[in-house]
Design a protein around this motif. Structure first.
Motif, PDB file in Angstrom:
ATOM      1  N   VAL A 157      62.642  34.253  32.620  1.00 44.58           N
ATOM      2  CA  VAL A 157      63.803  35.069  32.282  1.00 44.58           C
ATOM      3  C   VAL A 157      63.568  36.545  32.582  1.00 44.58           C
ATOM      4  CG1 VAL A 157      64.709  33.473  30.573  1.00 44.58           C
ATOM      5  CG2 VAL A 157      63.103  35.252  29.853  1.00 44.58           C
ATOM      6  N   PHE A 158      62.320  36.915  32.843  1.00 41.24           N
ATOM      7  CA  PHE A 158      61.989  38.286  33.219  1.00 41.24           C
ATOM      8  C   PHE A 158      60.728  38.247  34.065  1.00 41.24           C
ATOM      9  CE2 PHE A 158      59.738  42.279  32.713  1.00 41.24           C
ATOM     10  CZ  PHE A 158      60.732  43.215  32.929  1.00 41.24           C
ATOM     11  N   ALA A 159      60.717  38.977  35.156  1.00 41.49           N
ATOM     12  CA  ALA A 159      59.530  39.061  36.002  1.00 41.49           C
ATOM     13  C   ALA A 159      59.489  40.435  36.645  1.00 41.49           C
ATOM     14  CB  ALA A 159      59.554  37.982  37.087  1.00 41.49           C
ATOM     15  N   SER A 160      58.310  41.015  36.645  1.00 39.27           N
ATOM     16  CA  SER A 160      58.126  42.322  37.237  1.00 39.27           C
ATOM     17  C   SER A 160      56.728  42.379  37.836  1.00 39.27           C
ATOM     18  CB  SER A 160      58.281  43.404  36.156  1.00 39.27           C
ATOM     19  OG  SER A 160      58.001  44.678  36.679  1.00 39.27           O
ATOM     20  N   GLY A 161      56.600  43.006  38.989  1.00 36.47           N
ATOM     21  CA  GLY A 161      55.291  43.116  39.634  1.00 36.47           C
ATOM     22  C   GLY A 161      54.837  41.795  40.226  1.00 36.47           C
ATOM     23  N   MET A 162      53.530  41.655  40.413  1.00 37.29           N
ATOM     24  CA  MET A 162      52.964  40.451  41.008  1.00 37.29           C
ATOM     25  C   MET A 162      52.854  39.352  39.952  1.00 37.29           C
ATOM     26  SD  MET A 162      50.510  38.120  41.827  1.00 37.29           S
ATOM     27  CE  MET A 162      49.042  38.600  40.978  1.00 37.29           C
ATOM     28  N   VAL A 163      53.671  38.304  40.118  1.00 38.66           N
ATOM     29  CA  VAL A 163      53.639  37.146  39.235  1.00 38.66           C
ATOM     30  C   VAL A 163      53.730  35.918  40.120  1.00 38.66           C
ATOM     31  CG1 VAL A 163      54.740  35.948  37.321  1.00 38.66           C
ATOM     32  CG2 VAL A 163      54.852  38.438  37.430  1.00 38.66           C
ATOM     33  N   SER A 216      52.885  30.096  44.731  1.00 38.11           N
ATOM     34  CA  SER A 216      54.186  30.667  45.084  1.00 38.11           C
ATOM     35  C   SER A 216      54.516  31.801  44.116  1.00 38.11           C
ATOM     36  CB  SER A 216      55.278  29.602  45.053  1.00 38.11           C
ATOM     37  OG  SER A 216      55.378  29.024  43.772  1.00 38.11           O
ATOM     38  N   VAL A 217      55.322  32.740  44.608  1.00 32.95           N
ATOM     39  CA  VAL A 217      55.744  33.882  43.802  1.00 32.95           C
ATOM     40  C   VAL A 217      56.798  33.425  42.803  1.00 32.95           C
ATOM     41  CG1 VAL A 217      56.904  36.134  43.883  1.00 32.95           C
ATOM     42  CG2 VAL A 217      55.230  35.515  45.640  1.00 32.95           C
ATOM     43  N   LEU A 218      56.700  33.919  41.562  1.00 28.35           N
ATOM     44  CA  LEU A 218      57.691  33.608  40.534  1.00 28.35           C
ATOM     45  C   LEU A 218      58.724  34.724  40.459  1.00 28.35           C
ATOM     46  CD1 LEU A 218      55.709  32.171  37.490  1.00 28.35           C
ATOM     47  CD2 LEU A 218      57.389  31.002  38.905  1.00 28.35           C
ATOM     48  N   ASP A 219      59.961  34.329  40.296  1.00 26.30           N
ATOM     49  CA  ASP A 219      61.055  35.285  40.169  1.00 26.30           C
ATOM     50  C   ASP A 219      61.970  34.798  39.050  1.00 26.30           C
ATOM     51  OD1 ASP A 219      62.557  37.513  40.667  1.00 26.30           O
ATOM     52  OD2 ASP A 219      63.275  36.875  42.628  1.00 26.30           O
ATOM     53  N   ILE A 220      62.857  35.655  38.609  1.00 23.54           N
ATOM     54  CA  ILE A 220      63.800  35.301  37.556  1.00 23.54           C
ATOM     55  C   ILE A 220      64.611  34.084  37.997  1.00 23.54           C
ATOM     56  CG2 ILE A 220      65.860  36.086  36.323  1.00 23.54           C
ATOM     57  CD1 ILE A 220      64.655  38.898  36.447  1.00 23.54           C
ATOM     58  N   GLY A 221      64.734  33.117  37.078  1.00 22.15           N
ATOM     59  CA  GLY A 221      65.474  31.895  37.369  1.00 22.15           C
ATOM     60  C   GLY A 221      64.583  30.749  37.814  1.00 22.15           C
ATOM     61  N   ILE A 263      49.667  30.187  35.814  1.00 25.29           N
ATOM     62  CA  ILE A 263      50.453  31.404  36.026  1.00 25.29           C
ATOM     63  C   ILE A 263      49.489  32.573  36.111  1.00 25.29           C
ATOM     64  CG2 ILE A 263      52.244  32.905  35.104  1.00 25.29           C
ATOM     65  CD1 ILE A 263      53.255  30.396  33.583  1.00 25.29           C
ATOM     66  N   ARG A 264      49.627  33.379  37.175  1.00 20.04           N
ATOM     67  CA  ARG A 264      48.794  34.567  37.370  1.00 20.04           C
ATOM     68  C   ARG A 264      49.694  35.799  37.396  1.00 20.04           C
ATOM     69  NH1 ARG A 264      46.559  30.829  40.713  1.00 20.04           N
ATOM     70  NH2 ARG A 264      44.414  30.283  40.253  1.00 20.04           N
ATOM     71  N   VAL A 265      49.316  36.776  36.581  1.00 20.59           N
ATOM     72  CA  VAL A 265      50.055  38.033  36.512  1.00 20.59           C
ATOM     73  C   VAL A 265      49.110  39.138  36.961  1.00 20.59           C
ATOM     74  CG1 VAL A 265      51.372  39.591  35.040  1.00 20.59           C
ATOM     75  CG2 VAL A 265      51.409  37.128  34.579  1.00 20.59           C
ATOM     76  N   GLY A 266      49.524  39.909  37.963  1.00 23.29           N
ATOM     77  CA  GLY A 266      48.686  40.977  38.512  1.00 23.29           C
ATOM     78  C   GLY A 266      48.641  42.199  37.619  1.00 23.29           C
ATOM     79  N   GLY A 267      47.907  43.200  38.067  1.00 24.78           N
ATOM     80  CA  GLY A 267      47.714  44.431  37.309  1.00 24.78           C
ATOM     81  C   GLY A 267      48.989  45.205  37.061  1.00 24.78           C
ATOM     82  N   VAL A 285      45.836  35.235  33.256  1.00 23.11           N
ATOM     83  CA  VAL A 285      45.842  33.923  33.894  1.00 23.11           C
ATOM     84  C   VAL A 285      45.952  32.900  32.764  1.00 23.11           C
ATOM     85  CG1 VAL A 285      44.601  32.269  35.333  1.00 23.11           C
ATOM     86  CG2 VAL A 285      44.386  34.723  35.787  1.00 23.11           C
ATOM     87  N   ALA A 286      46.958  32.027  32.843  1.00 23.31           N
ATOM     88  CA  ALA A 286      47.181  31.025  31.802  1.00 23.31           C
ATOM     89  C   ALA A 286      47.640  29.713  32.436  1.00 23.31           C
ATOM     90  CB  ALA A 286      48.215  31.512  30.797  1.00 23.31           C
ATOM     91  N   VAL A 287      47.308  28.607  31.756  1.00 22.41           N
ATOM     92  CA  VAL A 287      47.704  27.274  32.207  1.00 22.41           C
ATOM     93  C   VAL A 287      48.593  26.654  31.138  1.00 22.41           C
ATOM     94  CG1 VAL A 287      46.905  24.978  32.882  1.00 22.41           C
ATOM     95  CG2 VAL A 287      45.531  26.986  33.455  1.00 22.41           C
TER      96      VAL A 287
END
Length: 161
Positions: free
Chosen positions: A63-69, A78-83, A92-96, A117-119
């Motif tokens: 429902v929300f994504a910002s930066g490298m996710v 693959s890159v995650l985006d809203i929706g 799931i990997r979230v960058g700096g 980083v979470a599974v």
């Protein structure tokens, strides 16, 4: 309601204690971080969540994504985006510079902050119960769960030393 509050505070206490111990060479820990600003950059997309969202039994909605996710499923990144949706066993990997918020059914949200980083080890949401288990390999995860029923389970696990 008292059970829910006690469970929530017990999880927060465990996460807080985990942040107090330095990591060993093989383990990560959850950092105790408080955002200094709640401002959302102008170029960030947002999605308004209604009370009843349509999420299948084994997925969570971004429902929300910002930066490298990004997510990794079956070795494919693959890159995650809203929706987008994430499923059981997705990493799931979230960058700096990143941040992602996941909606699970109608009663739970999880926010993965930068450098996380979470599974999603277990993800099931039916009319009778919700069962969510997340393994945090490194970084910070914030979770909010509303209206848990007796059959519901929500856990965030971290590596132990």
């Amino acid at each position: 309601m008292k059970k829910i509050s006690l469970r929530f505070f017990a999880v927060l206490l465990v996460l807080g204690l985990a942040a107090c111990y330095p990591p060993s060479d093989e383990s990560a820990y959850i950092e105790s971080q408080v955002p200094t600003s709640q401002e959302v950059p102008e170029n960030v997309q947002t999605v308004e969540i209604t009370k009843d969202i349509d999420v299948s039994d084994n997925t969570a909605l971004v429902v929300f994504a910002s930066g490298m996710v990004e997510k990794e499923r079956d070795g494919v990144v693959s890159v995650l985006d809203i929706g987008d949706t994430v499923m059981r066993d997705d990493t799931i990997r979230v960058g700096g510079d990143g941040l992602v918020e996941l909606q699970i059914g109608n009663s739970a949200t999880m926010m993965l902050e930068e450098n996380t980083v979470a599974v999603l080890e277990r993800l099931l949401n039916t009319a009778d119960s919700m069962k969510v288990q997340t393994q945090v390999l490194e970084g910070t995860v914030l979770a909010k769960v509303d209206g848990m029923r007796e059959a519901d389970r929500f856990s965030v696990r971290t590596r132990s030393t």
